[in-house]
Design an enzyme around this catalytic site. Structure first.
Site, mmCIF file in Angstrom:
data_model
loop_
_atom_site.group_PDB
_atom_site.id
_atom_site.type_symbol
_atom_site.label_atom_id
_atom_site.label_comp_id
_atom_site.label_asym_id
_atom_site.label_seq_id
_atom_site.Cartn_x
_atom_site.Cartn_y
_atom_site.Cartn_z
ATOM 1 N N HIS A 1 0.831 -1.196 0.000
ATOM 2 C CA HIS A 1 0.000 0.000 0.000
ATOM 3 C C HIS A 1 0.866 1.246 0.000
ATOM 4 C CE1 HIS A 1 0.720 -1.334 4.162
ATOM 5 N NE2 HIS A 1 0.843 -0.045 4.454
ATOM 6 N N CYS B 1 1.687 2.293 11.735
ATOM 7 C CA CYS B 1 2.641 1.957 10.689
ATOM 8 C C CYS B 1 2.964 3.224 9.905
ATOM 9 C CB CYS B 1 2.084 0.872 9.765
ATOM 10 S SG CYS B 1 0.705 1.385 8.727
#
Length: 707
Positions: free
Chosen positions: A67, A189
């Site tokens: 991603h 993250c």
């Protein structure tokens, strides 16, 4: 609209997308581009591949979720591939067969990120994964995904006191519900899209199946960032930090026993992390969040967090701290360096000698001539009037920015280690390092020293009345004293000697030694195309800019020129020998040249990802030639970035262009030769497929011509 997040055009079932992570990501990015949701494949694949180098996106269940956010993405998009040949995304279960590419616009709002977080959370549910594996058509799979991402979020239940909540739980045999350990977890993250929420749900679902734990999770991602109430934190028995980035407002958790790890460990080992947190809650010597009245270091002989798995190793923490300092320093270097370049553009090449007198003794109503007095000496400039004055002002602003870089480096290294209490001592230490001549090497040392000293003082056991003063008064004061005295009395002279020796060595480089350095820097810039090795070479060059000496300018020019070579060379190669490249690479080649001219090495990443054995050695060869030629011709750059668009800050500009052309020629010819004499089966298959698709159209055109 959520219904447009994924369509059948964005789904590929039971396909072979290659044997490497980079190939799979590039193929998925090609799907997104073909669907009209990305402006180019490279602009999407590059950031996703770079994110993958930070930490693999493989998660339990044979799933991977690469991603990124990218300027190339026009709308929030999911692309999915069910692979016939699994690929290793560094997941705990081996190769991944189910791969989602989550592509988000760089400037998008948070609404679509909430949708993406729903998908990430669904991926920890076995029934959803089985449905993905057994879907018989693209339409069926799209319906499964849309059902998840369009699901309404359940309403939040009214919070209950911990005791009341425990009474309502049915305790397991032999377990007292009243002894449930209260844990607060933080997950985060780097991109804040997927792993953040998957880690949160993995911990939550594991905790819900147990009666010995009460868990509350705070997700510090791109959506749903509601902080946990301070009362909940105060009542917690232990804390879990599952993050790949710094915890925001870490001081809220001061004094709590803490288990620290990367975010992927919470996804892969949630039960083990909960067990470790329960153990830490009852261990008086457990590692604690620094800064509180109850925080204390473990005594001699106790297990350290670096060795028991409860925290990050010291080597990793130091590396993260230095990279944090560098990330905050680079904007100062970029802004200051480009302003200095504008000063030369407006004021002329001799601006460095008189900018102080020009910027302070003159104004818009009192413009200078081309001859002024500087420190009792008459100096003659090639320009005069408004241009000369503006050049001096630009130069003065840039110099002010450059003067901060060592202090910023030091301050944010300390911040990464000790939180806010480390910032002031770190900045002070960096300023002292400049004052004693220790430069950026001194900034590295003072930043680490300030961080470790602030951490140590923050771990002291102090009375509760003093605890509130620790982070704002006591820690900054004592740490600044320790760092300042250590630098002036002990470290300053040897660090200054090291820095002086480095500068003298760089200044003495000439002939073959300068060429050799250029070759090494060129190889580093083209080895991983924006990765850690590339960034190390770039840091070496930008840190040297603060000294202002001619050798540092030459190093900066060699690094920038070498970094421009790969995208330009690959764009040229796709133009010269189109048949040797896949359709996706041919498309990337149309825009890669512009990225190269702008000094964006990442423009070559999709090519290297798809064919590393041919592309990377070819690019390294060209980078080495460019670095060598640039150093041999004595090219210097006052600007740290911008490529060909800051030519006015490069001298001689013709030497810069020649060095780039030489490297581009070598890289382009090398990659063509390797692909020609060592064929790439993936490219050949793609070319054959494209030719087969084009054949009917050619037959139709021939038929029309015959008629």
């Amino acid at each position: 609209m959520a219904s447009e997040l994924i369509t059948r055009e964005l789904v590929a079932l039971d396909v072979d997308f290659g044997s490497s992570v980079d190939e799979v990501i590039t193929q998925l990015a090609t799907l997104v581009h073909a669907a009209g949701r990305a402006t180019d494949v490279a602009g999407l694949a590059g950031p996703a591949i770079e994110r993958e180098t930070q930490a693999g996106t493989g998660v339990p269940g044979g799933v991977a979720i690469p991603h990124c956010r990218s300027e190339a993405v026009s709308e929030p998009t999911l692309a999915f591939a069910r692979l016939s040949r699994g690929v290793d995304f560094s997941g705990p279960d081996g190769d991944a067969q189910l791969v989602f590419l989550i592509a988000a616009p760089a400037g998008g709002g948070k609404a679509h990120l909430k949708i993406l977080s729903k998908l990430a959370r669904a991926l920890v549910k076995q029934d959803f994964l089985e449905a993905l594996r057994s879907a018989r058509s693209e339409e069926e799979l799209v319906a499964l995904v849309l059902e998840v991402v369009n699901a309404e979020k359940p309403k939040k239940a009214t919070p209950q006191p911990a005791a009341a909540a425990r009474e309502k739980q049915a305790p397991a045999e032999g377990v007292s519900a009243s002894k449930a350990t209260r844990i607060v977890a933080v997950t985060a993250c780097p991109t804040g899209i997927a792993h953040t929420y998957m880690a949160a749900d993995a911990l939550t679902q594991t905790a819900q199946a147990r009666t010995d734990v009460e868990l509350v999770v705070e997700t510090q991602g791109s959506a749903n960032n509601e902080p946990v109430a301070q009362a909940t934190i105060d009542a917690a028995d232990a804390v879990i930090f599952a993050t790949d980035v710094g915890v925001r407002d870490r001081e809220r958790f001061a004094g709590k026993p803490v288990i620290e790890s990367g975010v992927k460990r919470a996804i892969n080992e949630p039960a083990r992390m909960l067990d470790e947190a329960i153990s830490a809650a009852s261990n008086p010597h457990a590692h604690k969040v620094a800064g509180g009245a109850e925080s204390a270091d473990a005594p001699a002989g106790a297990t350290s967090p670096a060795t028991d798995g409860s925290g990050l190793g010291w080597g990793k923490r130091i590396q993260q701290a230095i990279m944090t300092g560098v990330s905050y320093m680079v904007p100062f270097v970029a802004a200051g360096g480009l302003l200095l370049a504008l000063g030369f553009l407006f004021g002329g090449a001799d601006m460095a000698n008189g900018w102080q007198a020009l910027s302070t003794n003159y104004s818009l109503s009192n413009l200078p001539g081309n001859t002024i007095e500087v420190d009792g000496t008459i100096m003659e400039f090639e320009r005069s009037g408004l241009m000369l004055y503006l050049g001096a002002v630009f130069f003065a602003i840039g110099q002010a920015g450059m003067n901060f870089i060592v202090a910023v480096l030091s301050g944010y290294i300390a911040f990464a280690l000790a939180g806010r209490p480390g910032i002031a001592p770190g900045f002070i230490g960096g300023a002292i390092a400049v004052a004693v001549g220790a430069g950026f090497i001194g900034g590295l040392v003072t930043g680490l020293l300030a961080g470790f000293v602030a951490m140590w003082i923050g771990s002291w056991k102090v009375p509760r009345w003093l605890a509130s003063l620790m982070p704002v008064v006591v820690i900054p004061l004592l740490t600044s004293l320790v760092v300042g005295l250590s630098t002036y009395l002990l470290l300053g002279a040897p660090l200054a000697a090291i820095m002086e020796g480095l500068q003298n060595w760089l200044s003495s480089l000439s002939g073959s030694s300068a060429v050799l350095l250029g070759i090494i820097l060129g190889l580093m810039m083209c080895f991983d195309l924006g990765g850690p090795v590339n960034k190390a070479a770039y840091l070496f060059a930008t840190a040297g800019l603060s000294t202002g000496d001619e050798a540092s300018m030459k190093i900066m020019a060699a690094v920038m020129a070498a970094g421009m070579v790969p995208p330009i060379a690959l764009s040229l190669a796709t133009l010269l020998r189109k048949s040797l490249f896949t359709p996706a690479e041919q498309e990337n080649g149309k825009s890669a040249w512009l990225l190269g001219l702008s000094f964006v090495s990442e423009g070559a990443m999709p090519f290297a990802a798809a064919d590393p054995l041919r592309v990377i050695p070819s690019m390294m060869a060209g980078g080495a030639v460019t670095g060598a030629v640039s150093m041999a011709l004595g090219v210097g750059s006052h600007a740290p970035h911008g490529g060909i668009f800051v030519f006015f800050a490069i001298n001689p500009a013709w030497g810069f262009v020649v060095s780039i052309l030489a490297g581009v020629a070598v890289s382009a010819l090398a990659v063509i030769a390797l692909k020609q004499f060592w064929p790439n089966q993936v490219a050949e298959a793609s070319a054959a497929k494209a030719a087969a698709a084009e054949a009917p159209a050619q037959d139709a055109r021939a038929a029309r011509s015959a008629v």
